[in-house]
Design a protein around this motif. Structure first.
Motif, PDB file in Angstrom:
ATOM      1  N   TRP A  26       0.841  -1.202   0.000  1.00  0.00           N
ATOM      2  CA  TRP A  26       0.000   0.000   0.000  1.00  0.00           C
ATOM      3  C   TRP A  26       0.873   1.249   0.000  1.00  0.00           C
ATOM      4  N   LYS A  30       0.839   4.210  -2.735  1.00  0.00           N
ATOM      5  CA  LYS A  30       0.562   5.600  -2.346  1.00  0.00           C
ATOM      6  C   LYS A  30       1.709   6.535  -2.709  1.00  0.00           C
ATOM      7  N   LYS A  38      -6.224   3.311  -7.746  1.00  0.00           N
ATOM      8  CA  LYS A  38      -7.088   3.247  -6.573  1.00  0.00           C
ATOM      9  C   LYS A  38      -8.535   3.328  -7.047  1.00  0.00           C
ATOM     10  N   TRP A  43      -6.597  -0.591  -3.661  1.00  0.00           N
ATOM     11  CA  TRP A  43      -5.523  -0.408  -4.626  1.00  0.00           C
ATOM     12  C   TRP A  43      -5.382  -1.663  -5.478  1.00  0.00           C
TER      13      TRP A  43
END
Length: 72
Positions: A26, A30, A38, A43
Protein backbone atom coordinates in the motif's frame (compact mmCIF):
# COMPACT_ATOMS: atom_id res chain seq x y z
CA UNK A 1 -16.67 -19.19 -24.77
CA UNK A 2 -13.74 -16.80 -24.34
CA UNK A 3 -12.06 -16.63 -20.96
CA UNK A 4 -11.38 -13.14 -19.61
CA UNK A 5 -7.75 -12.24 -18.94
CA UNK A 6 -6.97 -10.85 -15.51
CA UNK A 7 -5.36 -7.45 -15.95
CA UNK A 8 -5.17 -6.17 -12.34
CA UNK A 9 -4.56 -7.71 -8.92
CA UNK A 10 -5.70 -6.33 -5.57
CA UNK A 11 -2.96 -5.44 -3.09
CA UNK A 12 -4.02 -8.07 -0.49
CA UNK A 13 -3.85 -10.78 -3.16
CA UNK A 14 -0.48 -9.54 -4.36
CA UNK A 15 0.83 -9.50 -0.78
CA UNK A 16 -0.08 -13.19 -0.48
CA UNK A 17 1.47 -13.95 -3.86
CA UNK A 18 4.73 -12.16 -3.01
CA UNK A 19 4.67 -13.14 0.68
CA UNK A 20 4.98 -9.60 1.98
CA UNK A 21 2.77 -7.28 4.01
CA UNK A 22 -0.18 -5.43 2.55
CA UNK A 23 1.04 -2.27 4.26
CA UNK A 24 4.36 -2.45 2.44
CA UNK A 25 2.58 -2.65 -0.92
CA UNK A 26 0.00 0.00 0.00
CA UNK A 27 2.83 2.40 0.84
CA UNK A 28 4.54 1.62 -2.48
CA UNK A 29 1.26 2.39 -4.29
CA UNK A 30 0.56 5.60 -2.35
CA UNK A 31 4.12 6.86 -2.88
CA UNK A 32 3.95 6.05 -6.61
CA UNK A 33 6.85 3.61 -6.35
CA UNK A 34 4.94 1.07 -8.40
CA UNK A 35 2.12 1.45 -10.91
CA UNK A 36 -1.29 1.17 -9.26
CA UNK A 37 -4.86 2.40 -9.50
CA UNK A 38 -7.09 3.25 -6.57
CA UNK A 39 -10.73 2.29 -7.02
CA UNK A 40 -12.79 3.36 -4.05
CA UNK A 41 -10.62 2.51 -1.06
CA UNK A 42 -8.84 -0.42 -2.77
CA UNK A 43 -5.52 -0.41 -4.63
CA UNK A 44 -4.92 -2.56 -7.72
CA UNK A 45 -1.63 -3.31 -9.45
CA UNK A 46 -1.48 -4.15 -13.17
CA UNK A 47 -0.59 -7.76 -13.93
CA UNK A 48 1.96 -6.69 -16.54
CA UNK A 49 3.96 -5.11 -13.72
CA UNK A 50 3.59 -8.14 -11.45
CA UNK A 51 4.67 -10.52 -14.20
CA UNK A 52 7.56 -8.25 -15.19
CA UNK A 53 8.86 -8.11 -11.61
CA UNK A 54 8.54 -11.86 -11.20
CA UNK A 55 10.31 -12.46 -14.51
CA UNK A 56 13.15 -10.12 -13.50
CA UNK A 57 13.55 -11.89 -10.16
CA UNK A 58 16.45 -14.33 -10.36
CA UNK A 59 15.16 -16.61 -7.63
CA UNK A 60 11.76 -17.85 -6.50
CA UNK A 61 11.46 -15.29 -3.69
CA UNK A 62 11.23 -11.63 -4.60
CA UNK A 63 13.72 -9.38 -2.86
CA UNK A 64 11.28 -6.87 -1.40
CA UNK A 65 13.79 -5.15 0.87
CA UNK A 66 16.18 -3.73 -1.71
CA UNK A 67 16.79 -3.13 -5.35
CA UNK A 68 13.69 -2.72 -7.48
CA UNK A 69 11.29 -3.09 -4.55
CA UNK A 70 12.92 -1.17 -1.73
CA UNK A 71 15.41 1.40 -0.63
CA UNK A 72 18.19 -0.99 -0.40
Amino acid sequence: MTQAKITMIAVPDLAKRWQCSRGFLWNRCKNEQMPASKIGDRWFVPMWYVEQQEKNSHNTELDLGKGQFGNG
